[in-house]
Design an enzyme around this catalytic site. Sequence first.
Site, PDB file in Angstrom:
ATOM      1  N   HIS A 149      24.936  42.323   1.354  1.00  0.00           N
ATOM      2  CA  HIS A 149      25.035  41.016   0.681  1.00  0.00           C
ATOM      3  C   HIS A 149      23.911  40.112   1.169  1.00  0.00           C
ATOM      4  CE1 HIS A 149      27.789  37.891  -1.273  1.00  0.00           C
ATOM      5  NE2 HIS A 149      26.770  37.174  -0.791  1.00  0.00           N
ATOM      6  N   HIS A 193      20.717  37.249  -0.567  1.00  0.00           N
ATOM      7  CA  HIS A 193      20.124  36.578  -1.724  1.00  0.00           C
ATOM      8  C   HIS A 193      18.604  36.562  -1.561  1.00  0.00           C
ATOM      9  CE1 HIS A 193      23.913  34.937  -3.470  1.00  0.00           C
ATOM     10  NE2 HIS A 193      24.322  35.069  -2.211  1.00  0.00           N
ATOM     11  N   GLN A 238      24.934  32.164 -10.395  1.00  0.00           N
ATOM     12  CA  GLN A 238      25.120  31.197  -9.315  1.00  0.00           C
ATOM     13  C   GLN A 238      25.791  29.916  -9.787  1.00  0.00           C
ATOM     14  OE1 GLN A 238      24.102  30.894  -5.480  1.00  0.00           O
ATOM     15  NE2 GLN A 238      25.889  29.834  -6.287  1.00  0.00           N
ATOM     16  N   HIS A 280      31.488  37.035  -5.675  1.00  0.00           N
ATOM     17  CA  HIS A 280      31.666  35.950  -4.700  1.00  0.00           C
ATOM     18  C   HIS A 280      33.058  35.392  -4.962  1.00  0.00           C
ATOM     19  CE1 HIS A 280      27.367  36.175  -4.116  1.00  0.00           C
ATOM     20  NE2 HIS A 280      27.332  35.092  -3.354  1.00  0.00           N
ATOM     21  N   GLU A 332      35.315  31.686  -1.909  1.00  0.00           N
ATOM     22  CA  GLU A 332      34.517  31.188  -0.785  1.00  0.00           C
ATOM     23  C   GLU A 332      34.857  29.720  -0.560  1.00  0.00           C
ATOM     24  OE1 GLU A 332      29.949  31.148   0.967  1.00  0.00           O
ATOM     25  OE2 GLU A 332      30.279  31.627  -1.151  1.00  0.00           O
ATOM     26  N   ASP A 392      23.767  37.490   4.110  1.00  0.00           N
ATOM     27  CA  ASP A 392      23.958  36.466   3.077  1.00  0.00           C
ATOM     28  C   ASP A 392      22.684  35.664   2.810  1.00  0.00           C
ATOM     29  OD1 ASP A 392      25.118  35.013   1.091  1.00  0.00           O
ATOM     30  OD2 ASP A 392      26.628  34.042   2.326  1.00  0.00           O
ATOM     31  N   TRP A 398      21.604  26.921   1.483  1.00  0.00           N
ATOM     32  CA  TRP A 398      22.954  27.141   1.992  1.00  0.00           C
ATOM     33  C   TRP A 398      22.981  27.280   3.509  1.00  0.00           C
ATOM     34  CZ3 TRP A 398      21.197  28.544  -2.656  1.00  0.00           C
ATOM     35  CH2 TRP A 398      22.008  28.322  -3.764  1.00  0.00           C
TER      36      TRP A 398
END
Length: 415
Positions: free
Chosen positions: A55, A57, A152, A210, A213, A309, A315
């Site tokens: 996982h 991005h 997203q 996702h 979360e 991640d 983020w």
Amino acid sequence: MKKKFFNAKIYRNDAATEMIVENGKIVQIGKNLPKCEEEIDLGGKLVMPPYVDPHLHLDYVYTLSELGQEGAGSGTLFEAIELWPKFKETLTVESVKKLAIKGIHDEVSQGVQHIRTHIDVTDPNFTALKAMLEMKQDLKDIVDIQIVAFPQQGMYTYKGGRELVEEALKMGADVVGGIPHYEPAREFGEQSIHDIVKLGLKYDKLIDVHCDETDDPNSRFVELLNALVLMEDYGTRTTASHTCSFGSADNSYAYRMMDLFKKSKMNFISLPTENAYLQGRQDTYPKRRGLTRVKEFMENGINVSFGQDSINDPWYPMGNGNMMNILDNGIHLAQTMSAPEIEKVFDLITYNGARCLNLQETYGLEVGKAANFIVLNESTVYEAIRKRVDVLASVRNGEFLFRRQEMKYDIPLKL
């Protein structure tokens, strides 16, 4: 030409110290194997299958620093999502490639050979997806990249998001993604889960959502996802990422769901460092850890793995692709450090991640499989984890991707 790697401590195989490799595959594992034309001494170090980051991005990595912008001041997930469109406006295929290669280098240089990356497709131009499809092909001899068609900004929160996800699958994305807890109401989150499963079945794709979360224990999209894939016998091809709210749920609900998770055989991915940073922001004290029930999943035989991640994005300002760091944080947060647990926690960043990516038929240190492995700077699992050791070498198809020496001192410490 055959080559023999010898003087090794092979993970999960106490009876073997040597491997013979031919044409990029492992042809023998054991002790006192026949001599080969090339013999490589691994110095008694621990040999493991390569790290898996299930996982990441890659279209976001280094956007925080490289684009000279600030992340979410509140440190919350939802503020970062709201900020992302400003970052996205500046992206080009070449800029995505430029930053993504930095993130890939971070990971591969620290032992990762398999990455699942969530690529934002709430973009009618598919800028990041086009870049990643090219990189997947160009870098296939160095790293395996699985691409998730990830909305997203939501399948429904972003107008036409569902159709963009479907188009991304047609373009070559490997996995269907979603973000139900970001949809404008529970009804739309639930609809997105139905859509995700339908798309997975329609295009014969893996699923990675996702999911939940949030600290809100009423966010229970994982329940619907599990039910649908259980009924379709699609659980082994499905992953629920994050599931932070499951760590806030009461035990009566959680243990009922544990039974259903075991039946579906659905996979889970926990993101220890990022969710420890993002979650619990509305808490005073006691403050939640942001982690799903990793320990209980392990105890119940439910497949769970750890991922990075983010690396330096809106983020999460930190991150460096070091899966040993992710493991170290994760086992502290999950409180999984008893002697029996330590013997198997490396699975959280190796074999378990491979199962999430459905690589179990080709992944691992077994005869007939590709000679892909890493060499850690220790000889035992316990010492490797305790010292958070570096990767000394990464081998892919029997050839070194890199090899480095152990640290040497100009002036050693004398006590």
